[in-house]
Design a protein around this motif. Structure first.
Motif, short mmCIF file in Angstrom:
data_model
loop_
_atom_site.label_atom_id
_atom_site.label_comp_id
_atom_site.label_asym_id
_atom_site.label_seq_id
_atom_site.Cartn_x
_atom_site.Cartn_y
_atom_site.Cartn_z
N LEU A 38 -30.24 116.51 55.21
CA LEU A 38 -28.83 116.58 55.50
C LEU A 38 -28.66 115.20 56.30
CD1 LEU A 38 -28.10 120.18 56.28
CD2 LEU A 38 -27.63 119.07 54.45
N ALA A 39 -29.76 114.87 57.03
CA ALA A 39 -29.45 113.61 57.54
C ALA A 39 -29.55 112.30 56.68
CB ALA A 39 -30.49 113.31 58.84
N THR A 40 -30.55 112.37 55.68
CA THR A 40 -30.35 111.68 54.71
C THR A 40 -28.88 111.23 54.00
OG1 THR A 40 -32.76 111.73 54.46
CG2 THR A 40 -31.52 110.83 52.56
N VAL A 41 -28.51 112.32 53.87
CA VAL A 41 -27.18 112.18 52.97
C VAL A 41 -26.24 111.58 53.97
CG1 VAL A 41 -25.46 113.76 52.30
CG2 VAL A 41 -27.52 114.69 51.84
N THR A 42 -26.30 111.91 55.02
CA THR A 42 -25.32 111.25 56.06
C THR A 42 -25.46 109.83 55.99
OG1 THR A 42 -25.30 113.02 57.54
CG2 THR A 42 -24.27 110.88 58.44
N SER A 43 -26.80 109.35 56.07
CA SER A 43 -27.07 107.82 56.15
C SER A 43 -26.87 107.27 54.76
CB SER A 43 -28.55 107.54 56.57
OG SER A 43 -29.48 108.10 55.65
N VAL A 44 -27.01 107.72 53.72
CA VAL A 44 -26.66 107.19 52.39
C VAL A 44 -25.26 107.18 52.39
CG1 VAL A 44 -26.89 107.28 50.04
CG2 VAL A 44 -28.77 107.85 51.35
N ALA A 45 -24.22 108.10 52.62
CA ALA A 45 -22.92 108.06 52.58
C ALA A 45 -22.44 107.09 53.47
CB ALA A 45 -22.43 109.72 53.24
N GLN A 46 -22.78 106.65 54.49
CA GLN A 46 -22.61 105.33 55.28
C GLN A 46 -22.43 104.45 54.34
OE1 GLN A 46 -24.69 106.18 58.80
NE2 GLN A 46 -23.33 107.72 59.60
N LEU A 47 -23.52 104.23 53.38
CA LEU A 47 -23.57 102.94 52.67
C LEU A 47 -22.73 102.64 51.61
CD1 LEU A 47 -27.32 103.04 52.34
CD2 LEU A 47 -26.27 101.95 53.87
N ALA A 58 -17.22 108.98 45.61
CA ALA A 58 -18.51 108.93 46.33
C ALA A 58 -18.59 109.64 47.69
CB ALA A 58 -18.88 107.74 46.35
N ASP A 59 -18.00 110.93 47.63
CA ASP A 59 -18.15 111.65 48.92
C ASP A 59 -19.23 112.00 49.44
OD1 ASP A 59 -18.22 113.69 47.37
OD2 ASP A 59 -16.25 114.69 47.67
N ARG A 60 -19.55 112.97 50.41
CA ARG A 60 -20.61 113.39 50.89
C ARG A 60 -21.42 114.17 49.93
NH1 ARG A 60 -23.56 114.48 55.57
NH2 ARG A 60 -24.54 116.56 55.55
N ALA A 61 -20.38 115.13 49.09
CA ALA A 61 -21.20 116.09 48.30
C ALA A 61 -21.66 115.15 46.83
CB ALA A 61 -19.89 117.04 47.80
N CYS A 62 -20.88 114.31 46.63
CA CYS A 62 -21.30 113.34 45.44
C CYS A 62 -22.78 112.74 45.90
CB CYS A 62 -20.45 112.19 45.21
SG CYS A 62 -21.15 111.03 43.90
N PRO A 107 -10.32 102.52 46.64
CA PRO A 107 -10.08 103.97 47.23
C PRO A 107 -10.43 105.07 46.44
CG PRO A 107 -8.16 102.50 47.82
CD PRO A 107 -9.00 101.69 46.59
N ARG A 108 -10.35 105.10 45.26
CA ARG A 108 -10.79 106.07 44.19
C ARG A 108 -12.16 106.12 44.18
NH1 ARG A 108 -5.87 107.67 41.28
NH2 ARG A 108 -7.35 109.01 40.16
N LEU A 109 -12.83 105.28 44.00
CA LEU A 109 -14.38 105.20 44.12
C LEU A 109 -14.88 105.76 45.50
CD1 LEU A 109 -15.37 101.44 42.77
CD2 LEU A 109 -15.61 103.75 41.54
N ALA A 110 -14.14 105.36 46.64
CA ALA A 110 -14.58 105.91 47.77
C ALA A 110 -14.47 107.35 47.97
CB ALA A 110 -13.81 105.21 49.06
N ALA A 111 -13.29 107.78 47.48
CA ALA A 111 -13.05 109.29 47.31
C ALA A 111 -14.14 109.95 46.59
CB ALA A 111 -11.42 109.55 47.02
#
Length: 366
Positions: free
Chosen positions: A30-39, A66-70, A60-64
């Motif tokens: 889950l920490a890895t998910v958080t760190s990659v989402a920040q990229l 590529a959310d945490r679940a993605c 903005p559509r790309l950012a939406a």
């Protein structure tokens, strides 16, 4: 009473089990998910596009998307290989920037939908939206547009997922598929290479990883077995295990038959006209030993089987348990989809009939 209204909302959405609960993953994952989402913002900024204004407008559509679940789906699908998952996520972001599958104009792909060959309605037993595709109704003359129509349907189905559900199910109806209305292998491989719903063993990137619950192949005839024998070699094992085979007795509305491309009979399409027998098994035959599933070796399927590897004895071998190894195998449709959601044409209790005008207004509004 027949209804033309598709079901786009699950009546018990709040009671469905989540596809990806965090409890399935470790603290480190889950920490890895958080760190990659920040990229993600930096990945989007690094994309290339000759139209910089379009790039900025679509960001903005790309950012939406590529959310945490993605991000979690990419990491899980690529087995927590972080560099690979990041590279594949960036490739998908680039693809979405270029193709913009979520912004496909309904008017562009509507000609592909008029026959009713592809639509969404209802949910499977786990709450995943179900997309139906009937090859016998295919009237396409432009496979590039057909491919975009396919992505249009996938994107709409994903938008219909209830909260906490991230996958869809697909039914590929092969009833009536013959020599002259089977999709070309080049189209199938192109679609598979882009839309494969898990990590892929080929260099191509999957753009919908972790989004497939099941792919249900209904009434596979000898043509399908020939195509499957080619395409299956490209499938990732994680996708292959989600493929199920079912047999059902179709009920084709008269309106749908008249709107379809020329089909001589619902049992064999043009293949029936040329003496090609369908190898679609009955439920009893599906459960029978492999040697009981052979098509008539004296039919023209033996001749065409020599050309594509799917006729006569080869068709019997293709439909054996050996050739469904690694898949979900033979099941019944009602084991995957409740009768209340399953259209009556597929043997369910939902008396739904595709009406293009009604359906297209509903799907275009999503």
């Amino acid at each position: 009473m027949v209804t033309f209204e598709p079901v786009f909302t699950h009546p018990a959405a709040n009671t469905l089990a989540l596809d990806f609960p965090d409890s399935l993953y470790s603290v480190d994952q889950l920490a890895t998910v958080t760190s990659v989402a920040q990229l993600v913002p930096s990945l989007i900024a690094s994309l290339t596009n000759s139209d910089t204004d379009a790039n900025a407008a679509y960001a903005p559509r790309l950012a939406a998307w590529a959310d945490r679940a993605c991000v979690r789906r990419y990491l899980a699908s690529y087995l927590w290989n972080v560099p690979e998952a990041i590279a594949k996520l960036k490739a998908s972001l680039q693809w979405r920037l270029e193709v913009k599958p979520d912004l496909i104009d309904p008017a562009e792909v509507e000609p592909e939908a008029e026959s009713g060959k592809g639509f969404i309605t209802g949910f499977d037993k786990k709450g995943h939206p179900v997309a139906y595709a009937s090859q016998r109704l295919d009237n396409t003359a432009t496979y590039d547009r057909c491919l975009r129509f396919t992505f249009f349907i996938i994107e709409k189905a994903l938008k219909l997922t209830p909260k906490g559900i991230e996958k869809i199910s697909i039914i590929l109806d092969n009833e009536g598929v013959g020599v002259f209305n089977a999709p070309p292998i080049s189209f199938i491989i192109q679609f598979q290479g882009i839309a494969q719903f898990s990590k892929t063993k080929s260099p191509r990137t999957s753009h919908y990883p972790g989004c497939l619950e099941s792919c249900i192949i209904a009434n596979p005839g000898w043509i399908l077995w020939g195509l499957y024998s080619v395409v299956s070699s490209y499938l990732d094992p994680a996708v292959k295990e989600k493929i199920f085979f079912v047999s059902y007795t179709p009920v084709v509305p008269a309106a749908a038959e008249s709107a379809a491309a020329p089909v001589v009979s619902s049992a064999g399409g043009w293949g029936s006209y040329f003496g090609l027998t369908s190898s679609t098994p009955t439920p009893e035959a599906a459960a029978a030993p492999a040697d009981a599933k052979a098509v008539d070796s004296g039919s023209w399927s033996s001749f065409f089987g020599g050309l594509i590897g799917a006729g006569g004895e080869s068709a019997a071998a293709a439909s054996s348990e050996e050739n469904t190894t690694g898949t979900g195998g033979w099941v019944s449709l009602d084991s995957l989809i409740d009768a209340e959601f399953l259209p009556s044409a597929f043997g369910g209790k939902f008396d739904f009939e595709y009406n293009h005008k009604v359906y297209w207004e509903r799907i275009s509004a999503i």
